[in-house]
Design an enzyme around this catalytic site. Structure first.
Site: not given
Ligand code: ADP
Length: 162
Positions: A43, A130
């Site tokens: 999600k 990240s």
């Protein structure tokens, strides 16, 4: 269970030079490293599981000792399924420690044969994550030093799509 195989699990959203560093150093110790992309946080992720698997597969394609896979559900179940013994994780700052400590303890309690091995970050990658890469990239900063060229291209495309 094969003690020469390590599972390197993560979100890899996207795969950075820090991840690559852990993988390369892992290969100095293990015969085979399986990079296991977690499906569960789809999600909130920038890239879909399929995109992440495809990108990393392309990135490591020339190394027969590396495999890329996706996994769903409990990590230890996946480790057992792949007949591995070791979970490979990276540690950057102290802030990583608490979470990783809990996770490693929990995994060991759930499955006694499974051990987690930690690779300290290389100083050159200590600041890399990240999320930082995504943040800098989204604001048009230069991220070419943080990710492999293939990932850089994919990020540029993703941000251009909006
Ligand atoms: P997760 O959501 O499971 O933490 P990540 O993709 O963020 O997944 O990271 C996967 C693993 O790689 C984790 O063990 C993380 O600590 C490690 N890692 C990430 N970036 C670095 C880095 N720059 N140096 C060393 N290890 C790293």
């Amino acid at each position: 269970m094969n003690r020469h195989i390590a599972i390197y699990p993560g979100s890899f959203d996207p795969f950075t030079n820090g991840h690559l560093d852990v993988v390369q150093r892992g290969l100095e110790i293990f015969e085979k490293v399986i990079i296991a992309v977690a499906c569960n946080s789809e999600k909130d992720s920038l890239f879909s599981t399929e995109e992440r698997v495809q990108m990393i597969t392309e990135l490591v394609a020339d190394n027969p000792r590396l495999e890329v896979d996706a996994f769903d559900g409990l990590l230890v179940d996946y480790v057992v399924k792949r007949e591995a013994r070791v979970i490979l994780r990276g540690l950057r700052a102290v802030t990583d420690f608490e979470f990783e400590f809990q996770l490693a303890q929990m995994n060991h309690i759930v499955c006694e044969q499974v051990e987690t091995l930690f690779m300290m970050t290389s100083p050159a990658c200590a600041y890399l994550s990240s999320s930082v890469v995504k943040e800098v990239g989204r604001l048009n900063g230069d991220i070419s030093k943080f990710v492999p060229p293939l990932v850089h291209e994919a990020l540029k495309k993703k941000f251009a799509e909006g």
